[in-house]
Design a protein around this motif. Sequence first.
Motif, PDB file in Angstrom:
ATOM      1  N   VAL A  45      10.872  35.658  97.987  1.00 29.36           N
ATOM      2  CA  VAL A  45      11.435  34.424  98.535  1.00 29.36           C
ATOM      3  C   VAL A  45      12.946  34.456  98.389  1.00 29.36           C
ATOM      4  CG1 VAL A  45       9.384  33.077  97.973  1.00 29.36           C
ATOM      5  CG2 VAL A  45      11.241  33.236  96.320  1.00 29.36           C
TER       6      VAL A  45
ATOM      7  N   TRP B 101      11.536  32.495  87.790  1.00 33.94           N
ATOM      8  CA  TRP B 101      12.091  32.978  89.056  1.00 33.94           C
ATOM      9  C   TRP B 101      13.323  33.807  88.707  1.00 33.94           C
ATOM     10  CZ3 TRP B 101      14.087  29.368  93.549  1.00 33.94           C
ATOM     11  CH2 TRP B 101      14.384  30.149  94.671  1.00 33.94           C
TER      12      TRP B 101
ATOM     13  N   ILE C   3      16.100  22.414  92.672  1.00 34.29           N
ATOM     14  CA  ILE C   3      16.069  22.726  94.103  1.00 34.29           C
ATOM     15  C   ILE C   3      16.760  21.621  94.897  1.00 34.29           C
ATOM     16  CG2 ILE C   3      14.538  22.891  96.117  1.00 34.29           C
ATOM     17  CD1 ILE C   3      14.775  25.459  94.467  1.00 34.29           C
TER      18      ILE C   3
ATOM     19  N   TYR D 183      11.322  25.399  99.568  1.00 34.64           N
ATOM     20  CA  TYR D 183      11.053  25.469  98.130  1.00 34.64           C
ATOM     21  C   TYR D 183      10.284  24.252  97.639  1.00 34.64           C
ATOM     22  CZ  TYR D 183      14.413  29.292  98.153  1.00 34.64           C
ATOM     23  OH  TYR D 183      15.074  30.467  98.401  1.00 34.64           O
TER      24      TYR D 183
END
Length: 286
Positions: A221, A244, A258, A274
């Motif tokens: 991603v 992540w 995010i 996201y």
Amino acid sequence: MCESKYVILKDAANTLKDSNILKIIHNEPVYRIKAVRDFGNVRRGDLGGYVASYDNLSMDGNCWIYDDAVVAGGARIWDDAEVRESAVVCDYAVIDKRAFVTERAIVKDFAIITDDSLIADKAVIAGNSVVSGSSCVDRNANIEENSQIMDNARVTGAATIKGSAVVKDDAIVDSTATVDDSSVIFDNAHIGGGSYISGKANIGFNGKVNGDSDYMCIGPVGEKGFDNYITFYKTGDNGINFVWGTWKGAFENFTSEIKRRYGVLSNGNLRNKYLGFAKLVKAHLS
């Protein structure tokens, strides 16, 4: 060269005849060894296990092959390592430093067991795997391919680690769980049940995964060139954590960050993507 510490007794009475062990070592003849001087806790005249040649056991250090253990092929025992009971070390495996291989464990292929690690019970270490630190692999566990077990990690039960996976820190993998596909289990994570961890998953702090429904790995991603995978997993206190890349924490921190990083005006598409992941994860793991 160091003074010889043992001799090989190449006579019929001291030749291994166990067909099950001979099958593991490709029917290579192996012979019992006998100490010719005192060293470590070994005394002159003590009988040891079996070797195929003098290349299998170093004359240096306090390393020794005890009981009915077997070291064959191009395998090497170095330093202060010990191989005991009915353990088998063969092919081109290396046991060194203060490593301990015992009971009915098998170490083969190009595997390396080093530092203060312990291999016990019926564990099998194969491929190019490396077991290091103070880690422990026991029961019926299998370590395969290019996997690494390090630090204070433990792999036990009938667990399998393969596909360049890593188990480190104080992590535990047990039961019939499998860790595969370059996945990393770290910190104090506990992987159990029939879990199959794959997809380059990273499961760490307080992770408690007992089945495939307890984690989700999404990826790659991110923006172009940002080839990372996000792993979401259940925790021991019934929460959800994520990893992540170098960014990790509680699920709530993921959604709030995010929203901060990708405002609607600056990059609404990424923001929505996201947050869509977050919605999917919440439904899957709750």
